[in-house]
Design a protein around this motif. Structure first.
Motif, short mmCIF file in Angstrom:
data_model
loop_
_atom_site.label_atom_id
_atom_site.label_comp_id
_atom_site.label_asym_id
_atom_site.label_seq_id
_atom_site.Cartn_x
_atom_site.Cartn_y
_atom_site.Cartn_z
N UNK A 1 41.03 50.82 42.53
CA UNK A 1 41.13 49.37 42.75
C UNK A 1 39.75 48.72 42.70
N UNK A 2 38.76 49.42 43.23
CA UNK A 2 37.39 48.90 43.18
C UNK A 2 36.91 48.80 41.74
N UNK A 3 37.15 49.82 40.95
CA UNK A 3 36.75 49.81 39.53
C UNK A 3 37.43 48.66 38.80
N UNK A 4 38.70 48.47 39.07
CA UNK A 4 39.45 47.38 38.42
C UNK A 4 38.87 46.03 38.79
N UNK A 5 38.54 45.83 40.07
CA UNK A 5 37.96 44.56 40.51
C UNK A 5 36.61 44.31 39.85
N UNK A 6 35.75 45.31 39.83
CA UNK A 6 34.41 45.16 39.26
C UNK A 6 34.48 44.86 37.76
N UNK A 7 35.29 45.61 37.03
CA UNK A 7 35.42 45.38 35.59
C UNK A 7 36.00 44.00 35.29
N UNK A 8 36.85 43.50 36.19
CA UNK A 8 37.49 42.21 35.97
C UNK A 8 36.55 41.04 36.22
N UNK A 9 35.69 41.14 37.23
CA UNK A 9 34.91 39.97 37.66
C UNK A 9 33.43 40.02 37.26
N UNK A 10 32.91 41.19 36.96
CA UNK A 10 31.51 41.24 36.54
C UNK A 10 31.41 41.00 35.03
N UNK A 11 30.32 40.36 34.58
CA UNK A 11 30.15 40.09 33.15
C UNK A 11 29.67 41.33 32.39
N UNK A 12 30.52 42.33 32.29
CA UNK A 12 30.17 43.58 31.62
C UNK A 12 30.76 43.61 30.22
N UNK A 13 29.97 44.00 29.24
CA UNK A 13 30.46 44.13 27.87
C UNK A 13 31.45 45.29 27.78
N UNK A 14 32.17 45.35 26.68
CA UNK A 14 33.20 46.40 26.51
C UNK A 14 32.61 47.80 26.65
N UNK A 15 31.40 47.99 26.13
CA UNK A 15 30.80 49.32 26.21
C UNK A 15 30.06 49.55 27.53
N UNK A 16 30.13 48.58 28.45
CA UNK A 16 29.50 48.72 29.76
C UNK A 16 30.52 48.85 30.89
#
Length: 293
Positions: free
Chosen positions: A22-37
């Motif tokens: 759930x933490x990974x999902x939240x971070x990937x959803x809200x942080x401005x990370x590129x697809x390869x990041x």
């Protein structure tokens, strides 16, 4: 089914401090990370950022983790906004960044620290349509030139509207979960029930899933938050009243000074000596002589 508010300290940490997926999902959803990041896996780190010296001040964050690339992620849920919170966020991220370096490691091995801060108040009223704010260390003239190291994201939860970020489904779902679920929820949106991550989070905040001690801690959080809010409001009220009183005092003093200056000018025009005018008004001779210029 009765749910507890996921923004409370106990529930927030229970969701994101005990469930890595759930933490990974939240971070990937809200942080401005590129697809390869995108973050693939994490390990939890101690939420306590220990000071460098015994006279330092400890700081404890809500959730802190590290991924396989050694990037660190700090997540904070803030119910009350103060300008000092920005400094706390900067301190925590800087401390986490610096603590990567020991005597054997070199600067080039330092990895970025990402700070995600969810705020349950509006603090940038001048931008009513913007609720996600991202900060980087950037070149003054060329914003695409970034010093990679510290990255900050602030989310103003009360401003969130689902249609504003429709292209990021998980961001919408997590923000809906955080803003729509609480003790007053009568019917859970079907989208949250259908999604595996938010559905799991919903089960985590079911009142029936909590122990008696956890429910007491949950109620204690809201009691303390209410007391803190009252103190904050009272402090602001006193500051405003003191400011108004000081303003009136300064205004009165300024008015008196202008009145005395006007009297001095009139007496000067009537032919009274500078020395006598000074005695009558309390204004210095040099000041009175300037009136005649």
């Amino acid at each position: 089914m009765r749910y507890l508010d996921p923004k409370a300290d106990l529930t927030f940490k229970k969701i994101f401090g005990e469930h890595k997926d759930l933490l990974i999902s939240l971070l990937n959803a809200l942080l401005p990370l590129a697809d390869d990041e995108q973050i693939e896996s994490v390990e939890y780190l101690s939420p306590e950022l220990v000071p460098d010296t015994y006279v330092g001040k400890n700081s404890i964050v809500d959730v802190r983790c590290r991924d396989v690339k050694n990037r660190q992620f700090i997540v904070e849920m803030q119910m009350l906004w103060t300008e000092a919170f920005k400094q706390r966020v900067l301190f925590n991220a800087s401390k986490a960044f610096v603590r990567q370096l020991d005597k054997k490691r070199k600067y080039e091995f330092l990895q970025p620290v990402y700070s995600l801060n969810l705020v349950n108040e509006i603090f940038m009223k001048e931008y009513p349509d913007e609720f996600i704010h991202t900060y980087n260390v950037v070149h003054e003239l060329h914003s695409d030139e970034i010093i990679d190291g510290l990255h900050f994201t602030f989310v103003e939860l009360p401003k969130f509207q689902a249609h504003s970020i429709r292209e990021k489904k998980m961001a919408v779902l997590w923000l809906r979960f955080l803003t729509e679920i609480d003790e007053q929820t009568k019917e859970v949106p079907q989208e949250l029930l259908d999604n595996p991550e938010t559905s799991k989070a919903l089960k985590t905040v079911e009142e029936s899933a909590m122990s008696k001690d956890e429910l007491l801690a949950y109620e204690d959080f809201w009691d303390k938050l209410g007391a803190e809010r009252l103190l904050f409001v009272d402090s602001n009220k006193r500051s405003m009243e003191e400011g108004r009183a000081e303003g009136r005092k300064e205004g009165l003093a300024e008015g008196v000074a202008k009145g005395r200056a006007e009297v001095a000018r009139n007496l000067l025009n009537m032919g009274m000596s500078v020395e006598d005018i000074s005695k009558a008004t309390g204004i210095s001779k040099d000041e009175i002589e300037r009136y005649s210029c």
